[in-house]
Design a protein around this motif. Sequence first.
Motif, PDB file in Angstrom:
ATOM      1  N   PHE A 157       0.837  -1.196   0.000  1.00 26.95           N
ATOM      2  CA  PHE A 157       0.000   0.000   0.000  1.00 26.95           C
ATOM      3  C   PHE A 157       0.877   1.254   0.000  1.00 26.95           C
ATOM      4  N   ALA A 158       1.889   1.263   0.870  1.00 24.27           N
ATOM      5  CA  ALA A 158       2.750   2.439   0.985  1.00 24.27           C
ATOM      6  C   ALA A 158       3.511   2.701  -0.311  1.00 24.27           C
ATOM      7  N   LEU A 159       4.097   1.649  -0.892  1.00 17.91           N
ATOM      8  CA  LEU A 159       4.870   1.821  -2.116  1.00 17.91           C
ATOM      9  C   LEU A 159       3.986   2.221  -3.291  1.00 17.91           C
ATOM     10  N   MET A 160       2.814   1.603  -3.391  1.00 17.97           N
ATOM     11  CA  MET A 160       1.894   1.942  -4.478  1.00 17.97           C
ATOM     12  C   MET A 160       1.433   3.389  -4.362  1.00 17.97           C
ATOM     13  N   THR A 161       1.091   3.803  -3.162  1.00 14.95           N
ATOM     14  CA  THR A 161       0.617   5.168  -2.958  1.00 14.95           C
ATOM     15  C   THR A 161       1.707   6.181  -3.291  1.00 14.95           C
ATOM     16  N   PHE A 162       2.906   5.925  -2.822  1.00 17.18           N
ATOM     17  CA  PHE A 162       4.024   6.828  -3.098  1.00 17.18           C
ATOM     18  C   PHE A 162       4.299   6.893  -4.601  1.00 17.18           C
ATOM     19  N   PHE A 163       4.206   5.753  -5.265  1.00 12.62           N
ATOM     20  CA  PHE A 163       4.425   5.687  -6.709  1.00 12.62           C
ATOM     21  C   PHE A 163       3.378   6.503  -7.463  1.00 12.62           C
ATOM     22  N   VAL A 164       2.110   6.341  -7.103  1.00 12.30           N
ATOM     23  CA  VAL A 164       1.025   7.052  -7.789  1.00 12.30           C
ATOM     24  C   VAL A 164       1.146   8.561  -7.574  1.00 12.30           C
ATOM     25  N   LEU A 165       1.266   8.966  -6.317  1.00 13.60           N
ATOM     26  CA  LEU A 165       1.324  10.398  -6.033  1.00 13.60           C
ATOM     27  C   LEU A 165       2.561  11.036  -6.658  1.00 13.60           C
ATOM     28  N   GLY A 166       3.692  10.345  -6.559  1.00 12.65           N
ATOM     29  CA  GLY A 166       4.919  10.878  -7.139  1.00 12.65           C
ATOM     30  C   GLY A 166       4.859  10.969  -8.653  1.00 12.65           C
ATOM     31  N   SER A 167       4.241   9.976  -9.284  1.00 12.94           N
ATOM     32  CA  SER A 167       4.137   9.973 -10.745  1.00 12.94           C
ATOM     33  C   SER A 167       3.265  11.114 -11.247  1.00 12.94           C
ATOM     34  N   VAL A 168       2.158  11.347 -10.564  1.00 13.64           N
ATOM     35  CA  VAL A 168       1.256  12.419 -10.985  1.00 13.64           C
ATOM     36  C   VAL A 168       1.912  13.784 -10.757  1.00 13.64           C
ATOM     37  N   ALA A 169       2.547  13.951  -9.595  1.00 15.56           N
ATOM     38  CA  ALA A 169       3.215  15.224  -9.314  1.00 15.56           C
ATOM     39  C   ALA A 169       4.349  15.482 -10.306  1.00 15.56           C
ATOM     40  N   ARG A 170       5.115  14.449 -10.623  1.00 11.47           N
ATOM     41  CA  ARG A 170       6.234  14.611 -11.555  1.00 11.47           C
ATOM     42  C   ARG A 170       5.725  14.965 -12.953  1.00 11.47           C
ATOM     43  N   ARG A 171       4.595  14.396 -13.345  1.00 16.10           N
ATOM     44  CA  ARG A 171       4.035  14.688 -14.665  1.00 16.10           C
ATOM     45  C   ARG A 171       3.785  16.184 -14.828  1.00 16.10           C
ATOM     46  N   VAL A 172       3.269  16.801 -13.788  1.00 12.26           N
ATOM     47  CA  VAL A 172       2.989  18.240 -13.851  1.00 12.26           C
ATOM     48  C   VAL A 172       4.286  19.039 -13.890  1.00 12.26           C
ATOM     49  N   ARG A 173       5.230  18.634 -13.069  1.00  8.75           N
ATOM     50  CA  ARG A 173       6.463  19.410 -12.953  1.00  8.75           C
ATOM     51  C   ARG A 173       7.345  19.324 -14.188  1.00  8.75           C
ATOM     52  N   THR A 174       7.199  18.259 -14.984  1.00  7.20           N
ATOM     53  CA  THR A 174       8.024  18.115 -16.181  1.00  7.20           C
ATOM     54  C   THR A 174       7.283  18.510 -17.452  1.00  7.20           C
ATOM     55  N   ALA A 175       6.019  18.901 -17.317  1.00 10.23           N
ATOM     56  CA  ALA A 175       5.246  19.305 -18.500  1.00 10.23           C
ATOM     57  C   ALA A 175       5.911  20.507 -19.167  1.00 10.23           C
ATOM     58  N   GLY A 176       6.065  20.435 -20.478  1.00 13.43           N
ATOM     59  CA  GLY A 176       6.660  21.545 -21.216  1.00 13.43           C
ATOM     60  C   GLY A 176       8.168  21.591 -21.170  1.00 13.43           C
ATOM     61  N   SER A 177       8.798  20.605 -20.496  1.00 13.64           N
ATOM     62  CA  SER A 177      10.264  20.582 -20.452  1.00 13.64           C
ATOM     63  C   SER A 177      10.801  19.941 -21.727  1.00 13.64           C
TER      64      SER A 177
END
Length: 207
Positions: A157-177
């Motif tokens: 649960f912990a690893l999956m949650t961290f993976f999902v939240l991190g992936s979504v946050a990273r998607r926004v931060r790298t948009a347009g790079s």
Amino acid sequence: METTPQRLIEAATQGFAEHGISTASLVEITRQAGQRNRGAVHYHFGGREGLLVAVLAQHAGFLGQRERELLAIAQQRPDDDLASVVEAIVRPTVELVEQSTSGSNYLVILAELFERDPSSYSPEIEAVLARTGGYEVYALLRERMPAMDDELRAERFALMTFFVLGSVARRVRTAGSDGRAQLGTACFVDNLVAMASAMLTAPTVRA
């Protein structure tokens, strides 16, 4: 016009995400909020913990509504349908970052919290996290996951949650790079649901 508490919450959302919940400087957060009074956080929120509760509360209502809507759909699916439950975690987080400029920072903060022992949460933190609807979603995930011991399930649960939240946050931060091209939103959601579901159902390996 923004109020002082609103400006402090915005500054704290960025500060906690960038520097950590426990290590971000309250003085710097106060300065970023345009406040000269160094005690502004304590005056308005009672301290770091109260400010964190306010930061978490800003999107708890949206996440709670969307997660419960999707959970209701998942509950109508067959008992072995794990992906529909995972979608109730993934889709609201993607929607959040697409509609809110603070959404990616918010997810980083949530990810840090989920790395902590839940028994360390204060009653106030526990209450605001409950408003996001996540506890109901994870209860259904627990019912539909393959049989495994509690310790291993909690780790997944912990690893999956961290993976999902991190992936979504990273998607926004790298948009347009200048990095690799991003998937469209629908494909991104479907792929992330599939990958997160696979993390939960992978064969168990215990010594």
